[in-house]
Design a protein around this motif. Structure first.
Motif, PDB file in Angstrom:
ATOM      1  N   THR A  61       2.243  -7.421  10.043  1.00 30.02           N
ATOM      2  CA  THR A  61       2.812  -6.303   9.278  1.00 30.02           C
ATOM      3  C   THR A  61       3.150  -6.780   7.870  1.00 30.02           C
ATOM      4  O   THR A  61       3.204  -7.987   7.605  1.00 30.02           O
ATOM      5  N   SER A  81      -2.526   8.317  -0.470  1.00 30.88           N
ATOM      6  CA  SER A  81      -1.153   7.993  -0.081  1.00 30.88           C
ATOM      7  C   SER A  81      -0.993   6.511   0.241  1.00 30.88           C
ATOM      8  O   SER A  81      -0.158   6.117   1.041  1.00 30.88           O
ATOM      9  N   THR A  82      -1.775   5.673  -0.403  1.00 28.01           N
ATOM     10  CA  THR A  82      -1.745   4.234  -0.146  1.00 28.01           C
ATOM     11  C   THR A  82      -0.866   3.517  -1.167  1.00 28.01           C
ATOM     12  O   THR A  82      -0.983   3.732  -2.367  1.00 28.01           O
ATOM     13  N   THR A  98      -1.336  -0.650   2.050  1.00 31.44           N
ATOM     14  CA  THR A  98      -0.716  -0.132   3.260  1.00 31.44           C
ATOM     15  C   THR A  98      -0.499   1.369   3.105  1.00 31.44           C
ATOM     16  O   THR A  98      -0.136   1.832   2.028  1.00 31.44           O
ATOM     17  N   ARG A  99      -0.740   2.102   4.171  1.00 31.33           N
ATOM     18  CA  ARG A  99      -0.518   3.555   4.129  1.00 31.33           C
ATOM     19  C   ARG A  99       0.866   3.930   4.641  1.00 31.33           C
ATOM     20  O   ARG A  99       1.432   4.921   4.218  1.00 31.33           O
ATOM     21  N   ASP A 100       1.372   3.121   5.594  1.00 33.76           N
ATOM     22  CA  ASP A 100       2.643   3.473   6.220  1.00 33.76           C
ATOM     23  C   ASP A 100       3.779   2.510   5.879  1.00 33.76           C
ATOM     24  O   ASP A 100       4.881   2.627   6.395  1.00 33.76           O
ATOM     25  N   GLY A 101       3.515   1.540   4.992  1.00 33.70           N
ATOM     26  CA  GLY A 101       4.540   0.576   4.606  1.00 33.70           C
ATOM     27  C   GLY A 101       4.669  -0.576   5.581  1.00 33.70           C
ATOM     28  O   GLY A 101       5.466  -1.487   5.367  1.00 33.70           O
ATOM     29  N   SER A 102       3.897  -0.557   6.650  1.00 31.61           N
ATOM     30  CA  SER A 102       3.965  -1.604   7.658  1.00 31.61           C
ATOM     31  C   SER A 102       2.582  -2.197   7.968  1.00 31.61           C
ATOM     32  O   SER A 102       2.389  -3.405   7.900  1.00 31.61           O
ATOM     33  N   THR A 103       1.629  -1.337   8.296  1.00 30.39           N
ATOM     34  CA  THR A 103       0.284  -1.775   8.670  1.00 30.39           C
ATOM     35  C   THR A 103      -0.504  -2.210   7.440  1.00 30.39           C
ATOM     36  O   THR A 103      -0.596  -1.472   6.462  1.00 30.39           O
ATOM     37  N   GLU A 105      -3.755  -2.570   5.631  1.00 29.90           N
ATOM     38  CA  GLU A 105      -5.090  -1.971   5.701  1.00 29.90           C
ATOM     39  C   GLU A 105      -6.148  -2.873   5.072  1.00 29.90           C
ATOM     40  O   GLU A 105      -7.261  -2.982   5.578  1.00 29.90           O
TER      41      GLU A 105
END
Length: 121
Positions: A61, A81-82, A98-103, A105
């Motif tokens: 992460t 939204s990246t 990252t798209r969700d701030g954790s995963t 990409e």
């Protein structure tokens, strides 16, 4: 007085190449209205070079990466939204998307993709 402060600041940058590199890397983004320079604590770990990012895999992460190599120097976004986190390294920069701030990409070193999360089938 100003000249003395400027001379001292330039001397400090010359004595510490990592700080000088971070300055050049950050300066490169000065005209990007989406770029935000992030505060990096003085004793935070720093990546020695782009090879520090070779530890990235599907299970890593953003928080784990930051804990291992230190916080990003800056953040920007793409047209989608990246979020793109930017680390300054001696030969340029490493960008982590990252798209969700954790995963994580994707990881790019000076524009070249060095890690790309596999698409789910």
């Amino acid at each position: 007085m100003r000249k003395t402060l400027l001379t001292a600041a330039l001397g400090a940058l010359a004595a510490c190449p990592a700080l000088a590199q971070a300055g050049n890397c950050i300066d490169k983004h000065a005209r990007d209205p989406n770029f935000v320079q992030l505060a990096v604590p003085e004793n935070a770990p720093r990546p020695a070079d782009a090879s520090a990012f070779s530890i990235v895999d599907e299970s890593m992460t953003v928080d784990t990466l930051s804990a291992k190599i230190g916080p990003a120097d800056g953040s920007t976004s793409s047209g989608t939204s990246t979020t793109i986190l930017v680390w300054c390294v001696p030969d340029g920069e490493v960008r982590v998307s990252t798209r969700d701030g954790s995963t994580i990409e994707q990881v790019r070193h000076n524009g070249k993709v060095v890690y790309d999360r596999k698409k789910k089938k």
